[in-house]
Design a protein around this motif. Structure first.
Motif, PDB file in Angstrom:
ATOM      1  N   ALA A  53       0.844  -1.198   0.000  1.00 34.38           N
ATOM      2  CA  ALA A  53       0.000   0.000   0.000  1.00 34.38           C
ATOM      3  C   ALA A  53       0.877   1.246   0.000  1.00 34.38           C
ATOM      4  N   ALA A  54       1.939   1.210   0.803  1.00 31.95           N
ATOM      5  CA  ALA A  54       2.845   2.350   0.878  1.00 31.95           C
ATOM      6  C   ALA A  54       3.494   2.601  -0.476  1.00 31.95           C
ATOM      7  N   GLY A  55       3.847   1.513  -1.179  1.00 28.31           N
ATOM      8  CA  GLY A  55       4.465   1.661  -2.494  1.00 28.31           C
ATOM      9  C   GLY A  55       3.535   2.347  -3.472  1.00 28.31           C
ATOM     10  N   VAL A  56       2.273   1.911  -3.493  1.00 24.56           N
ATOM     11  CA  VAL A  56       1.299   2.523  -4.394  1.00 24.56           C
ATOM     12  C   VAL A  56       1.139   4.005  -4.056  1.00 24.56           C
ATOM     13  N   LEU A  57       1.050   4.278  -2.752  1.00 25.75           N
ATOM     14  CA  LEU A  57       0.891   5.668  -2.332  1.00 25.75           C
ATOM     15  C   LEU A  57       2.128   6.497  -2.676  1.00 25.75           C
ATOM     16  N   ALA A  58       3.300   5.869  -2.570  1.00 24.58           N
ATOM     17  CA  ALA A  58       4.524   6.595  -2.908  1.00 24.58           C
ATOM     18  C   ALA A  58       4.523   6.965  -4.383  1.00 24.58           C
ATOM     19  N   LEU A  59       4.029   6.033  -5.203  1.00 24.46           N
ATOM     20  CA  LEU A  59       3.922   6.327  -6.634  1.00 24.46           C
ATOM     21  C   LEU A  59       2.975   7.510  -6.840  1.00 24.46           C
ATOM     22  N   ALA A  60       1.837   7.474  -6.122  1.00 22.10           N
ATOM     23  CA  ALA A  60       0.892   8.586  -6.200  1.00 22.10           C
ATOM     24  C   ALA A  60       1.571   9.879  -5.766  1.00 22.10           C
ATOM     25  N   ALA A  61       2.402   9.780  -4.739  1.00 15.33           N
ATOM     26  CA  ALA A  61       3.087  10.980  -4.245  1.00 15.33           C
ATOM     27  C   ALA A  61       4.016  11.540  -5.325  1.00 15.33           C
ATOM     28  N   VAL A  62       4.757  10.645  -5.985  1.00 11.40           N
ATOM     29  CA  VAL A  62       5.669  11.111  -7.037  1.00 11.40           C
ATOM     30  C   VAL A  62       4.878  11.804  -8.150  1.00 11.40           C
ATOM     31  N   LEU A  63       3.762  11.162  -8.558  1.00 13.27           N
ATOM     32  CA  LEU A  63       2.956  11.755  -9.634  1.00 13.27           C
ATOM     33  C   LEU A  63       2.413  13.119  -9.204  1.00 13.27           C
ATOM     34  N   LEU A  64       1.971  13.180  -7.960  1.00 13.35           N
ATOM     35  CA  LEU A  64       1.422  14.444  -7.464  1.00 13.35           C
ATOM     36  C   LEU A  64       2.481  15.539  -7.404  1.00 13.35           C
ATOM     37  N   ILE A  65       3.643  15.168  -6.895  1.00 16.91           N
ATOM     38  CA  ILE A  65       4.703  16.181  -6.783  1.00 16.91           C
ATOM     39  C   ILE A  65       5.102  16.645  -8.179  1.00 16.91           C
ATOM     40  N   GLY A 113      14.215  10.503   5.055  1.00 14.61           N
ATOM     41  CA  GLY A 113      15.037  10.194   3.885  1.00 14.61           C
ATOM     42  C   GLY A 113      14.178   9.804   2.695  1.00 14.61           C
ATOM     43  N   ALA A 114      13.160   8.963   2.954  1.00 17.36           N
ATOM     44  CA  ALA A 114      12.272   8.540   1.866  1.00 17.36           C
ATOM     45  C   ALA A 114      11.564   9.737   1.263  1.00 17.36           C
ATOM     46  N   ALA A 115      11.151  10.677   2.101  1.00 19.55           N
ATOM     47  CA  ALA A 115      10.473  11.880   1.597  1.00 19.55           C
ATOM     48  C   ALA A 115      11.400  12.657   0.671  1.00 19.55           C
ATOM     49  N   VAL A 116      12.662  12.794   1.097  1.00 16.81           N
ATOM     50  CA  VAL A 116      13.628  13.533   0.278  1.00 16.81           C
ATOM     51  C   VAL A 116      13.827  12.823  -1.061  1.00 16.81           C
ATOM     52  N   VAL A 117      13.917  11.484  -1.004  1.00 11.11           N
ATOM     53  CA  VAL A 117      14.095  10.725  -2.250  1.00 11.11           C
ATOM     54  C   VAL A 117      12.884  10.916  -3.163  1.00 11.11           C
ATOM     55  N   LEU A 118      11.677  10.828  -2.595  1.00 13.63           N
ATOM     56  CA  LEU A 118      10.457  11.010  -3.396  1.00 13.63           C
ATOM     57  C   LEU A 118      10.473  12.370  -4.087  1.00 13.63           C
ATOM     58  N   ALA A 119      10.769  13.401  -3.308  1.00 14.47           N
ATOM     59  CA  ALA A 119      10.747  14.759  -3.858  1.00 14.47           C
ATOM     60  C   ALA A 119      11.852  14.932  -4.898  1.00 14.47           C
ATOM     61  N   GLY A 120      13.034  14.396  -4.584  1.00 12.78           N
ATOM     62  CA  GLY A 120      14.155  14.528  -5.511  1.00 12.78           C
ATOM     63  C   GLY A 120      13.866  13.852  -6.839  1.00 12.78           C
ATOM     64  N   LEU A 121      13.297  12.646  -6.726  1.00 12.48           N
ATOM     65  CA  LEU A 121      12.961  11.876  -7.921  1.00 12.48           C
ATOM     66  C   LEU A 121      11.967  12.663  -8.788  1.00 12.48           C
ATOM     67  N   SER A 122      10.958  13.206  -8.134  1.00 17.81           N
ATOM     68  CA  SER A 122       9.942  13.953  -8.879  1.00 17.81           C
ATOM     69  C   SER A 122      10.549  15.178  -9.549  1.00 17.81           C
ATOM     70  N   SER A 123      11.408  15.891  -8.803  1.00 14.20           N
ATOM     71  CA  SER A 123      12.032  17.081  -9.384  1.00 14.20           C
ATOM     72  C   SER A 123      12.841  16.708 -10.605  1.00 14.20           C
ATOM     73  N   ALA A 124      13.638  15.647 -10.446  1.00 19.75           N
ATOM     74  CA  ALA A 124      14.486  15.231 -11.557  1.00 19.75           C
ATOM     75  C   ALA A 124      13.638  14.893 -12.780  1.00 19.75           C
ATOM     76  N   LEU A 125      12.471  14.278 -12.532  1.00 19.17           N
ATOM     77  CA  LEU A 125      11.598  13.879 -13.633  1.00 19.17           C
ATOM     78  C   LEU A 125      11.022  15.085 -14.374  1.00 19.17           C
TER      79      LEU A 125
END
Ligand SMILES: Nc1ncnc2c1ncn2[C@@H]1O[C@H](COP(=O)(O)OP(=O)(O)OP(=O)(O)O)[C@@H](O)[C@H]1O
Ligand SMILES: [Mg+2]
Lengths: 229, 309
Positions: free
Chosen positions: B189-201, B289-301
């Motif tokens: 569930a967390a993985g799916v939500l993390a994907l949603a977070a990346v898309l949202l960011i 750390g996970a939050a930073v990775v999520l945000a960083g990944l989204s920015s890079a994208l």
């Protein structure tokens, strides 16, 4: 200052060149008009000088740098030496006159005291003293263009590129803008101005370069809009 | 000046994009809470595993007088010799690493215990002491883990006179399996939500970049560096994600302190032991750390495409 050698610019494969083997030199301190019909390549030429567009062939030197060999990371510093003004002013509506001009200094990391010292001087130069607290929609078109010029020159660029700066203004207001550009030119800044404004060109007696379909067809030291009269 | 300017830009972006930023905060919050809960559950189980296994022993049921259909008991009730052989095996040097202690429970006591558990009138008249053989209880050496049970049961279960060697570790194994499945579900569930977070960011950054095209256009024109142009966007996403992670840590801490801890202590004190709210702080660095990775990944994208020179 600016040196084009057989510069050709083709936007899309197979399209007619926007610039076709253009060779041109603009020395330091000159005031140069670019004239020509719509689509003749004036804006293209200015975007190349700004390094917004790549050239397709030939060589272009600006401020001693070969534009085709300039790496991406050098572009920001390069652009700090060039100011640009456009027909549509491009001001930030939510910021005041002062803030709009200060913005150009803030975003290149200039210190606060330098901003406080420089911006009033520049507003004075363009004739906007006393209006620094207004927002763009509280200004006339001519005044807005003065703000844009102030922003373009506040970092003391060596070159000022003006793309139809009077395109949206009535003749009297245009003369005022022209006077401001002359003043900028007198401070030592090289000015290249693309324009359709016959009156201004004829009156100013500066160098005129005429483009037709991307080719330089006329280059006169002290010319008129339509050539010999 | 630079810092103040960037901070002002971020605040401005926040105000303009309030609903988007809110969504980013909430999605990262829920996603990271699920990750954190899974991690904390694992920590708790790891800590308790030893305790639980320590309470489990191996019971070796020896053959009763009444006939049973088991090859080891073909000779009827277990003899003294057979019993001694089993004890000797358990107390031999090879078994020393596994076996801590062996004590014998006689048939009468087994019957008494049986009655105690199921009542005197369970199968009245049919149940005599002959239905039970004596039982050898084997306590294992610390720390106890699941492999030790198998060694002991395998060793004795084929010996003559042994009806059956059982341990409750299988039960625990099932419990751990269940915990593992819960954890897996939480992580999925967390993985799916993390994907949603990346898309949202990503979408937030994109919207923010579009709504600020004029600003960034001017910045590029006057020669602002790429970093300077992109920083407010990156930080906008990063700050939102960080807020989400901070909320997640706070929720995990508060939840384990005020809800779960009390509930567990009143209902499952023996099974679960004490829940330590400080576990939430132990997982905090991972979540942040996970939050930073999520945000960083989204920015890079996103940023490459939306704020080019
Ligand atoms: N980004 C672009 N992509 C493709 N073609 C372009 C682009 N910009 C300009 N062109 C083409 O290049 C040619 C020259 O355009 P340019 O804008 O330089 O003319 P101009 O002299 O500035 O005209 P105007 O006086 O109307 O501003 C035109 O044919 C135009 O269609
Ligand atoms: Mg044009």
């Amino acid at each position: 200052m600016i040196k084009f050698d057989n510069v050709t610019k083709i936007y899309a494969r197979g399209a007619r060149p926007a610039l076709d083997e253009v060779s041109l030199e603009v020395p330091r301190g000159e005031f140069c008009f670019l004239v020509g019909a719509s689509g003749s390549g004036k804006s293209t030429m200015l975007s190349i000088v700004l390094r917004e567009e790549h050239i397709t062939s030939g060589s272009a030197f600006v401020l001693g740098q070969d534009l085709s060999r300039m790496p991406q990371r050098r572009i920001p510093r390069f652009r700090r030496q060039i100011g640009s003004v456009f027909q549509d002013f491009r001001l930030l509506d939510r910021k005041t006159v002062f803030e709009n001009v200060a913005f150009a200094m803030q975003v290149i990391g200039r210190p606060r005291h330098a901003i406080m010292r420089t911006v009033p001087d520049v507003l004075d130069l363009v004739g906007l003293a006393g209006k620094e607290k207004r927002t763009p929609h509280e200004l006339s078109g001519g005044e807005q263009q003065r703000v844009a010029i102030a922003r373009a020159v506040v970092n003391r660029p060596q070159i000022l590129l003006a793309d139809e700066p009077t395109g949206n203004l009535d003749p009297r207001t245009s003369e005022g803008i022209m006077a401001v550009l002359e003043r900028v030119n007198q401070t030592g800044t090289t000015v290249v101005m693309a324009t359709h404004d016959v009156g201004l060109v004829d009156q100013a007696q500066h160098r005129v370069v005429e483009l037709v379909e991307g080719r330089v067809v006329r280059d006169e030291a002290s010319g008129y809009y339509g050539g010999d009269v | 000046m630079r810092f103040r300017f960037v901070a002002a830009e971020i605040l401005h972006g926040f105000r303009r994009n309030l609903s988007m930023i809110g969504a980013v905060i909430l999605v990262t919050f829920v996603s990271l809470s699920a990750v954190g809960a899974a991690l904390m559950l694992q920590m708790q189980v790891d800590r308790l595993k030893g305790d639980w296994y320590g309470k489990v022993e191996v019971s070796i049921f020896l053959c009763p007088v009444d006939p049973v259909d088991i090859a080891n008991c073909a000779g009827g009730a277990v003899t003294q010799d057979q019993k001694n052989a089993v004890r000797t095996r358990l107390e031999s040097p090879e078994m020393a690493p596994y076996v801590a202690q062996v004590f014998e429970q006689d048939r009468e006591s087994v019957l008494a215990e049986y009655y105690e558990r199921y009542g005197e009138d369970y199968l009245p008249g049919q149940l005599t002491v002959d239905a039970f053989g004596p039982v050898l209880h084997v306590k294992l050496t610390e720390p106890v883990d699941e492999t030790k049970f198998d060694v002991v049961t395998d060793t004795v279960s084929t010996m003559p006179g042994v009806l059956e060697a059982v341990d409750q570790s299988d039960l625990l194994g099932q419990l751990f399996d269940l915990v593992g499945k819960i954890r897996l579900a939480a992580l999925a569930a967390a993985g799916v939500l993390a994907l949603a977070a990346v898309l949202l960011i990503t979408t937030t950054i994109r919207l923010s970049a579009l709504s600020r095209q004029r600003e960034t256009g001017i910045m590029r024109l006057v020669g602002a560096s790429n970093l300077f142009i992109q920083l407010p966007f990156m930080l906008e996403g990063a700050v939102a994600a960080l807020l989400g992670s901070v909320l997640a840590v706070a929720t995990l801490w508060g939840g384990s302190q005020f809800l779960v801890a009390e509930w567990v202590e009143t209902n499952f004190a023996l099974l679960m032991g004490k829940v330590n709210p400080l576990d939430a702080l132990a997982v905090a660095p991972w979540l942040v750390g996970a939050a930073v990775v999520l945000a960083g990944l989204s920015s890079a994208l996103t940023l490459r495409r939306f704020t080019r020179v």
